[in-house]
Design an enzyme around this catalytic site. Structure first.
Site, PDB file in Angstrom:
ATOM      1  N   ILE A 133       0.917  -1.146   0.000  1.00 38.31           N
ATOM      2  CA  ILE A 133       0.000   0.000   0.000  1.00 38.31           C
ATOM      3  C   ILE A 133       0.954   1.192   0.000  1.00 38.31           C
ATOM      4  CG2 ILE A 133      -1.802   1.275   1.214  1.00 38.31           C
ATOM      5  CD1 ILE A 133      -2.646  -1.386   2.513  1.00 38.31           C
ATOM      6  N   PRO A 134       1.143   1.824  -1.152  1.00 39.48           N
ATOM      7  CA  PRO A 134       2.280   2.722  -1.364  1.00 39.48           C
ATOM      8  C   PRO A 134       2.172   4.105  -0.718  1.00 39.48           C
ATOM      9  CG  PRO A 134       0.936   2.662  -3.335  1.00 39.48           C
ATOM     10  CD  PRO A 134       0.329   1.677  -2.361  1.00 39.48           C
ATOM     11  N   CYS A 135       2.186   4.137   0.595  1.00 40.76           N
ATOM     12  CA  CYS A 135       2.134   5.415   1.300  1.00 40.76           C
ATOM     13  C   CYS A 135       3.389   6.248   1.051  1.00 40.76           C
ATOM     14  CB  CYS A 135       1.906   5.200   2.795  1.00 40.76           C
ATOM     15  SG  CYS A 135       3.057   4.058   3.568  1.00 40.76           S
ATOM     16  N   HIS A 136       4.483   5.608   0.631  1.00 40.57           N
ATOM     17  CA  HIS A 136       5.705   6.358   0.308  1.00 40.57           C
ATOM     18  C   HIS A 136       5.511   7.250  -0.911  1.00 40.57           C
ATOM     19  CE1 HIS A 136       5.956   2.731  -2.180  1.00 40.57           C
ATOM     20  NE2 HIS A 136       6.714   3.432  -2.998  1.00 40.57           N
TER      21      HIS A 136
END
Length: 166
Positions: A133-136
């Site tokens: 889950i690409p919160c970056h």
């Protein structure tokens, strides 16, 4: 029962811990992350979901976008957090969105005049499954790299890996 597994990352990244309920991935955390908490009732065990997640991470850390997503589950997910996660999952490899852009998308979808970027930031910051889950890929206004529970150095390296240029 809860399970954990360790993933050795390439140089420049902190190593990663995975957690599972035995069937689904329930956590993916950089070592030293403020999100990690292991209770005494967790067992280290190789599981199919860990093998699949490690395969995903191998592809990702080779600089490619994996064409599958390991099965994950997030408990106690609020409707708002789910909405933010759904938006994050749509951010393509090598692209970013700002907290404000996500807030604007939510406001438009809900047909409300405004949504707080800070509320979005809180939801992004509570992500238990980083990278997948690409919160970056969520950044501050003016392309600033801000906030990452796995540590700003890891966020910078992830964005470099994806060839995001600032």
């Amino acid at each position: 029962m809860k399970y954990k597994w360790f993933y050795k990352t390439p140089e420049n990244f902190s190593d990663i811990y995975l957690t599972s309920d035995g069937e689904f991935l329930t956590g993916l955390f950089f070592e030293g992350s403020k999100m990690i908490s292991f209770d005494s009732n967790i067992e280290e065990k190789s599981l199919p979901i860990f093998e699949e997640t490690c395969r995903w991470l191998d592809i990702y850390f080779s600089g490619k976008s994996p064409n599958f997503t390991p099965a994950f589950k997030i408990e106690n997910l609020t409707a708002f957090r789910k909405l933010v996660i759904d938006i994050m999952l749509k951010i393509p490899f090598g692209k970013t969105l700002s907290y404000q852009e996500i807030a604007d998308k939510i406001a438009k979808e809900k047909r409300i005049p405004k949504m707080s970027a800070r509320a979005v930031g809180n939801a992004v910051g509570s992500n238990l499954i980083c990278i997948i889950i690409p919160c970056h890929r969520v950044i501050g206004s003016n392309q600033k790299i801000v906030g990452y529970s796995g540590g700003i150095p890891n966020k910078i390296e992830l964005l470099k890996l994806e060839k995001v240029i600032f």
